[in-house]
Design an enzyme around this catalytic site. Structure first.
Site, PDB file in Angstrom:
ATOM      1  CG  ASP A   3      -5.993   4.186  -4.034  1.00  0.00           C
ATOM      2  OD1 ASP A   3      -7.630   4.080  -3.631  1.00  0.00           O
ATOM      3  OD2 ASP A   3      -5.694   5.007  -4.485  1.00  0.00           O
ATOM      4  CD  GLU A  62      -7.541   7.936  -8.062  1.00  0.00           C
ATOM      5  OE1 GLU A  62      -7.040   9.181  -7.960  1.00  0.00           O
ATOM      6  OE2 GLU A  62      -7.865   7.134  -7.090  1.00  0.00           O
ATOM      7  CG  ASP A 122      -7.276   1.542  -7.032  1.00  0.00           C
ATOM      8  OD1 ASP A 122      -7.226   1.952  -8.255  1.00  0.00           O
ATOM      9  OD2 ASP A 122      -7.718   2.122  -6.137  1.00  0.00           O
ATOM     10  CD  GLU A 136     -14.344   8.441  -5.821  1.00  0.00           C
ATOM     11  OE1 GLU A 136     -13.451   7.791  -6.270  1.00  0.00           O
ATOM     12  OE2 GLU A 136     -14.448   8.624  -4.319  1.00  0.00           O
ATOM     13  CE  LYS A 189     -10.361   2.133  -9.063  1.00  0.00           C
ATOM     14  NZ  LYS A 189      -9.576   3.490  -8.911  1.00  0.00           N
TER      15      LYS A 189
HETATM   16  O1  KIV Z   1      -9.752   2.640  -4.032  1.00  0.00           O
HETATM   17  C1  KIV Z   1     -11.288   2.577  -4.135  1.00  0.00           C
HETATM   18  O2  KIV Z   1     -11.691   1.978  -3.303  1.00  0.00           O
HETATM   19  C2  KIV Z   1     -11.932   3.195  -5.309  1.00  0.00           C
HETATM   20  C3  KIV Z   1     -13.125   3.177  -5.451  1.00  0.00           C
HETATM   21  C4  KIV Z   1     -13.819   4.375  -4.403  1.00  0.00           C
HETATM   22  C5  KIV Z   1     -13.878   3.129  -6.625  1.00  0.00           C
HETATM   23  O3  KIV Z   1     -11.146   3.532  -6.323  1.00  0.00           O
END
Ligand code: KIV
Length: 294
Positions: A47, A124, A93, A191, A122
């Site tokens: 994202d 968070e 993401d 992170e 992915k």
């Molecule tokens: O969105 C992204 O690029 C990320 C990375 C910073 C791990 O989540």
């Protein structure tokens, strides 16, 4: 073509003898083909799209459709990639608010990214996201976790700040990581946390940790494409190493193009199509350069 798989990635612990995993972000077909040619293990359609491609100040501005659009481009890029390297695993993401409302929404949005071309998603957050993670995994979609600095919480935590610097926060993060692994996450991004805490997490879970600003003891590393290639100018966290300066190289190339156009140096004769001699003759263009268009 050989391809990276979730079971192979899940088993990649450095303490078990595996090489560190390499993940980069990519948002389009050329970036995906370059990452494939470079032999990376995973491509994250992050994202960060919002910030490094679309010009927003944070990651909250992109939707599932935006990520799906770019995931499709990455998947098509890999499908037409000439590289003999194993095809990297594509991680889509899940953006802010795509898994924060209901479990059903979370599963459907994850499925949208899979149908767009990702093999995994992915998201968070720690234990408060467990019900979403379990439901997505239950729908046979592999999930990568993301702990530490979670940029979708930028307003809640008061900025892009290093996390887990204090005793209790460090232990909370280890508990979150264990919970994510138990819920079925196949890997966890860490992170912007102290390397000591990243080491504790990496030692505590059987799935690989992939660090960004989390020191050298994770089971892998990820950087944002535009950061490592020197294209992103606005933010430069200390964990970014620039392997190229493509931003300034691009400006230099564009400046040279503008100068050539203005000085009449572009296009040159061999960059120009010409009529054949016969056609030039019939058009009464005697003396015109004759050639065949390709
Ligand atoms: O969105 C992204 O690029 C990320 C990375 C910073 C791990 O989540």
């Amino acid at each position: 073509m050989r391809t990276q798989t979730v079971p192979a990635i899940r088993a990649s612990k450095v303490r078990g003898g595996s090489d560190p995993l390499v993940m980069v972000t990519a948002y389009d077909a050329p970036g995906a083909r370059q990452a494939h040619a470079a032999g990376v293990d995973l491509i994250l359609v992050g994202d960060t799209l919002a910030m490094v491609v679309l010009g927003y100040d944070d990651t909250l501005q992109v939707s599932v459709d935006d990520i799906a659009h770019h995931t499709g481009a990455v998947a098509r890029g890999l499908a037409s990639s000439p590289s003999e390297n194993p095809r990297p695993l594509v991680v889509g993401d899940l953006p802010w608010l795509s898994y924060h409302t209901t479990v059903d929404d979370a599963v459907r949005n994850a499925a949208t990214l899979i149908r767009a071309g990702a093999q995994t998603v992915k998201l968070e957050g720690g234990r408060k996201r467990l019900s979403m993670i379990e439901a997505i995994v239950d729908a046979e979609i592999p999930v990568m976790g993301h702990l530490g600095l979670t940029p979708q919480s930028v307003h809640a935590v008061g900025g892009f700040k290093v996390q887990a610097r204090q005793h209790d926060a460090a232990l909370e993060l280890v508990r979150d990581a264990k919970a994510l692994a138990a819920a079925g996450c196949f890997a966890i991004v860490l992170e912007a946390i102290p390397d000591e805490v990243a080491r504790m997490v990496t030692d505590s879970v059987d799935v690989p940790t992939i660090g960004i600003g989390a020191g050298g003891d994770c089971d892998g590393q990820v950087l944002v494409y535009h950061d490592l290639l020197g294209i992103e100018e606005r933010m430069r966290p200390r964990f970014v190493r620039r392997y190229a300066e493509l931003g300034s190289a691009s400006v230099a190339a564009l400046t040279a193009f503008a100068a050539d156009v203005r000085a009449g140096r572009f296009p040159a004769d061999d960059e120009t199509y010409h009529l054949s001699a016969e056609v030039a003759e019939t058009l009464n263009l005697y003396g015109a350069k004759a050639d065949t268009a390709e």
